[in-house]
Design a protein around this motif. Sequence first.
Motif, mmCIF file in Angstrom:
data_model
loop_
_atom_site.group_PDB
_atom_site.id
_atom_site.type_symbol
_atom_site.label_atom_id
_atom_site.label_comp_id
_atom_site.label_asym_id
_atom_site.label_seq_id
_atom_site.Cartn_x
_atom_site.Cartn_y
_atom_site.Cartn_z
ATOM 1 N N GLU A 369 0.831 -1.214 0.000
ATOM 2 C CA GLU A 369 0.000 0.000 0.000
ATOM 3 C C GLU A 369 0.861 1.258 0.000
ATOM 4 O O GLU A 369 0.482 2.275 -0.591
ATOM 5 N N LEU A 370 2.034 1.166 0.670
ATOM 6 C CA LEU A 370 2.942 2.323 0.673
ATOM 7 C C LEU A 370 3.454 2.603 -0.740
ATOM 8 O O LEU A 370 3.583 3.770 -1.143
ATOM 9 N N MET A 371 3.737 1.548 -1.512
ATOM 10 C CA MET A 371 4.222 1.745 -2.878
ATOM 11 C C MET A 371 3.189 2.454 -3.758
ATOM 12 O O MET A 371 3.520 3.114 -4.729
ATOM 13 N N GLN A 372 1.925 2.306 -3.391
ATOM 14 C CA GLN A 372 0.851 2.947 -4.160
ATOM 15 C C GLN A 372 0.970 4.466 -4.111
ATOM 16 O O GLN A 372 0.597 5.156 -5.066
ATOM 17 N N VAL A 373 1.500 4.998 -3.018
ATOM 18 C CA VAL A 373 1.505 6.452 -2.842
ATOM 19 C C VAL A 373 2.902 7.016 -2.627
ATOM 20 O O VAL A 373 3.059 8.238 -2.540
ATOM 21 N N TYR A 374 3.906 6.147 -2.507
ATOM 22 C CA TYR A 374 5.235 6.626 -2.107
ATOM 23 C C TYR A 374 5.807 7.654 -3.079
ATOM 24 O O TYR A 374 6.290 8.719 -2.677
ATOM 25 N N PHE A 375 5.736 7.378 -4.364
ATOM 26 C CA PHE A 375 6.432 8.220 -5.331
ATOM 27 C C PHE A 375 5.787 9.592 -5.482
ATOM 28 O O PHE A 375 6.469 10.598 -5.627
ATOM 29 N N ILE A 376 4.459 9.626 -5.420
ATOM 30 C CA ILE A 376 3.812 10.928 -5.565
ATOM 31 C C ILE A 376 4.065 11.784 -4.319
ATOM 32 O O ILE A 376 4.173 13.010 -4.398
ATOM 33 N N ARG A 377 4.218 11.129 -3.145
ATOM 34 C CA ARG A 377 4.503 11.878 -1.921
ATOM 35 C C ARG A 377 5.959 12.328 -1.852
ATOM 36 O O ARG A 377 6.284 13.252 -1.116
ATOM 37 N N SER A 378 6.807 11.662 -2.632
ATOM 38 C CA SER A 378 8.234 11.967 -2.569
ATOM 39 C C SER A 378 8.688 12.889 -3.698
ATOM 40 O O SER A 378 9.896 13.019 -3.939
ATOM 41 N N GLY A 379 7.754 13.502 -4.412
ATOM 42 C CA GLY A 379 8.118 14.508 -5.401
ATOM 43 C C GLY A 379 8.452 13.969 -6.769
ATOM 44 O O GLY A 379 8.976 14.718 -7.608
ATOM 45 N N PHE A 380 8.175 12.694 -7.036
ATOM 46 C CA PHE A 380 8.417 12.154 -8.378
ATOM 47 C C PHE A 380 7.324 12.663 -9.328
ATOM 48 O O PHE A 380 6.195 12.909 -8.903
#
Length: 638
Positions: A369-380
């Motif tokens: 579930e973290l991978m679902q949102v990790y990149f958008i939260r990290s500025g990618f």
Amino acid sequence: MTEIRNVVNILTYLIALIGVIPLVGETGAAYTAVFFAATVYGAWAEAGKRGGVPRLWLNILSVLIIIFTIARMNMENMVIPALEALLAIQSVKFIEPDKKFRDFMQIYMIAMFMAAGSALISLSIWFLAFVFALFLLISVSMVLLTYMTEDERAVMPVKHIKRIIYKTLAIPLLSIPVAVMLFAVLPRTNYPVFQFLNREDGTMTGFSDSVALGNVSDIQQDARLIFRAEMPEMTGGTPYWRGIVMDRFDGKTWSASKQSGIRWRIRPEKNLTEHTVYLEPYGDKYLFGLDVPFHMDMRGSERERGFVYSVNRPVQKRIQYTAYSASGKYLTEEYESYEQFLELPELSAELAEFADNFKNTASGEGLAELMQVYFIRSGFRYSLDRLPISLTPLEDFLFKTKLGNCEYYASAAAVILRRNGVPARLVGGYAGGYYNGAGGYYAVPQRNAHVWVEAYIDGKGWRRIDPTPAAPSAFSGGDRTFAFRMRLLADTVNFYWNAFVINYDFSKQVKAVRSVRSAAEKLKTDYRAIALRALALLPYLLVPVLFFAVWRFRGVFRTKGDEGYAHAFRKFMKRKGYDVNPSAGLTEIDIKDPELKKLADEFAAVFHGAYYRGRSLTRDEKKRLAGLLRVIKTQQPQ
């Protein structure tokens, strides 16, 4: 006698009204109000034979309307100004005095343009109904207009006008079943009728059984359709179209391994979504279906592991098949071992350290579930340009550019999951597409090619994870501009052409004949049930027939009621000794009693006054006859 011009005027107002109805609520209210005001004024002027505004001023007004419309138009807003201009010019046509043949024809043409143009606004199939109604009315009106060309004030009996209308309507109505019959029996071409509006067809280069980082970006800029899926529109989410599953990663490329080891699959769910897919030729063997397709009806197709379907040769021509898909959160496809979904090539120290850092953050389904949102939260950011294509594309993506398409996000997420003990694999296919409400299908272009991740959750199954931070509009088809709507309209025609003409081949012709024969044989065996049903329906059918018969022959019943007075007269006279022949007239009785004869003569005069004039007795006459009968009944012989 009726003046033909009056009938033509009525038809013209109906035609104009039908042309405007689809636009009400879509165009400006002021334009609609002006149109109705103009029609009322036109009817008032026509009825009173009043002169209207000079044609010169009306022509100048029409030119100004066109100039004003052109000034309002732009590439993003062309349809509404054009339709409002048609509405305004139609209003002008109704103001014109003393309309000629060409004026009526211009009104009909504008009405037809407005009805057809409404399809560019709503794409509702109802516009066909309006066009069909216009077709019928215009056919009738044009025939009547030919009489007006000889004499503008020509008159004709109403029954003759009715006959002309009926016969004129019969021509287009009869042409429809004839066209259907010809469609069923004649051979046909497989060339799409409106293909010239689209780009040149041909075999496309699409997915293969491997995906290299950066490889799909070319496809994601290709606007050609890869397939259409006929089904109801989905609500509450983007549809994913499953194509291939890749479980082996060498650091740059994902591919499908040949290993099997499937232990068991769950049985298909009960509530499966059925959809028909029309796949364009694209040069590969995989079939696409709504994620997750449990079954596909396609001759020669095979189901591989991961619910991947393929045919034995590349798709080189348009094919059609039916798929049945489940929408559950987890796909319970169990394997004897999940080691193959944890394998990774030797990672660089930087990448390994980055992936290991997630061990202290989450695990199992929480990490997925973290991978679902990790990149958008990290500025990618999502991008199809400036993609990192190098010897170390993942490292460049994660630590330098932070720009990438779905391949980079899915690959990074799968590596992180596998590094932390969560079995993962990549799934390739398409996402989204634009829904064509008129045709009832999703049109999916090549540029919607997409890759996502499936993570195996212990005890639950495979769960879809989409870590790509693309905006929903990236897969929805974009803004519905005029050009987009034109393509959509052309695609709707192509879709119906393919679905009902091209795919109606000889085998379906034979199938239709067999269906008719089967239905006929069934009628033989079920004739008793059919007869019983017909008997059950008989009372319902007889009631309206009875009402109609009573209404139609009400004059006969009324006459029979009048004859009741004559019957009563003969009965009373018989009681007084006068044997009256029922076929004889009321005055043919030889009555000796002068007082009784006087009453009988008066009765006969009143009755014959109505009977021999072919009319019914009036209320006063009935009242008088009833009074005479009472007197005759009580009259004593002298």
